[in-house]
Design a protein around this motif. Sequence first.
Motif, PDB file in Angstrom:
ATOM      1  N   ARG A  91     -14.755  -2.931  40.922  1.00  0.00           N
ATOM      2  CA  ARG A  91     -15.407  -1.990  41.839  1.00  0.00           C
ATOM      3  C   ARG A  91     -16.366  -2.726  42.765  1.00  0.00           C
ATOM      4  O   ARG A  91     -16.402  -2.466  43.979  1.00  0.00           O
TER       5      ARG A  91
ATOM      6  N   TRP B 193     -12.812   4.693  48.075  1.00  0.00           N
ATOM      7  CA  TRP B 193     -11.775   5.100  47.121  1.00  0.00           C
ATOM      8  C   TRP B 193     -11.878   4.289  45.832  1.00  0.00           C
ATOM      9  O   TRP B 193     -11.771   4.839  44.724  1.00  0.00           O
TER      10      TRP B 193
ATOM     11  N   LYS C 115     -14.885   5.304  43.761  1.00  0.00           N
ATOM     12  CA  LYS C 115     -14.709   6.636  43.185  1.00  0.00           C
ATOM     13  C   LYS C 115     -13.676   6.665  42.066  1.00  0.00           C
ATOM     14  O   LYS C 115     -13.858   7.374  41.060  1.00  0.00           O
ATOM     15  N   ASN C 116     -12.611   5.893  42.209  1.00  0.00           N
ATOM     16  CA  ASN C 116     -11.466   6.024  41.295  1.00  0.00           C
ATOM     17  C   ASN C 116     -11.331   4.928  40.240  1.00  0.00           C
ATOM     18  O   ASN C 116     -10.656   5.150  39.224  1.00  0.00           O
TER      19      ASN C 116
ATOM     20  N   ARG D  26     -12.466   3.957  37.490  1.00  0.00           N
ATOM     21  CA  ARG D  26     -13.267   4.380  36.354  1.00  0.00           C
ATOM     22  C   ARG D  26     -12.378   4.485  35.124  1.00  0.00           C
ATOM     23  O   ARG D  26     -11.166   4.666  35.232  1.00  0.00           O
TER      24      ARG D  26
ATOM     25  N   ASN E 129      -9.469   6.902  34.400  1.00  0.00           N
ATOM     26  CA  ASN E 129      -8.169   6.709  35.059  1.00  0.00           C
ATOM     27  C   ASN E 129      -7.401   5.514  34.485  1.00  0.00           C
ATOM     28  O   ASN E 129      -6.415   5.068  35.077  1.00  0.00           O
TER      29      ASN E 129
ATOM     30  N   LYS F  17      -3.497   5.271  34.227  1.00  0.00           N
ATOM     31  CA  LYS F  17      -2.671   5.338  35.430  1.00  0.00           C
ATOM     32  C   LYS F  17      -2.146   3.947  35.814  1.00  0.00           C
ATOM     33  O   LYS F  17      -2.831   2.946  35.626  1.00  0.00           O
TER      34      LYS F  17
ATOM     35  N   PHE G 218      -4.193   1.902  38.336  1.00  0.00           N
ATOM     36  CA  PHE G 218      -5.406   1.360  37.727  1.00  0.00           C
ATOM     37  C   PHE G 218      -5.090   0.053  37.002  1.00  0.00           C
ATOM     38  O   PHE G 218      -5.788  -0.950  37.174  1.00  0.00           O
TER      39      PHE G 218
END
Length: 220
Positions: free
Chosen positions: A132, A176, A179-180, A182, A185, A188, A191
């Motif tokens: 991140r 993005w 936010k994503n 994490r 997720n 996925k 990820f």
Amino acid sequence: MENKDLFSLWKSQGVGIDEVMEVNYRLLKEVKASKAQLAMESLKKIKTTGIVAAITYLTILGLMLAYAIAHYSPASNYFIVSMGIIFAINVKAFYDYVKHLVWAHQINYDGPIMEVQEKLSRLRLSIVKHCRAMSLQLPFWTTFYLNGTWFPQNAGWPYLVFQTLFTGLFCYATYWALKNLRMENSDKKWFKWLVAGSGGEATARAMRLMKDIEEFKKEA
């Protein structure tokens, strides 16, 4: 057969079953822990390579930044600010590489399962935070080449529109990622793909192997 004899027979068989289960648990723990340790070897290689690459990369960035500051002119404002931020973010990345390598070497796979799981979980979470943080540099790769003497005051409107959209796109990519990227997720595919290069998938594989040991112990 008297009740006392039945109880003695049941007890002797129970002890035998307990011994078999204990042997099976130890064998499973040895095999799974060995595989987890092997999985983490790939992370160690990633982090070692990253440390070497980061030293080279930071040296080049530092020299370029030092040269721009030493030969300062208003034209280099965008370069100095952009490269300064990129340099700082990659210093943080270098620190993360060293920290993750040290943490990986400190894991004792022969120790308590819960302790190993906690250390792996801490490592994986730190890797996600690292990914991140790395996304923060994306917008500045769209501004370092701008010339402060002509942008934006002397740039035509078509280029202003292009530059705004170009930088805005990378700003959105950073937003993005923040936010994503994490742990909620983590199942996925995108990820796993994004964190794999930083050792996230190797850590996740080691965690799954250690979880197998824990589940076997609970069932036993």
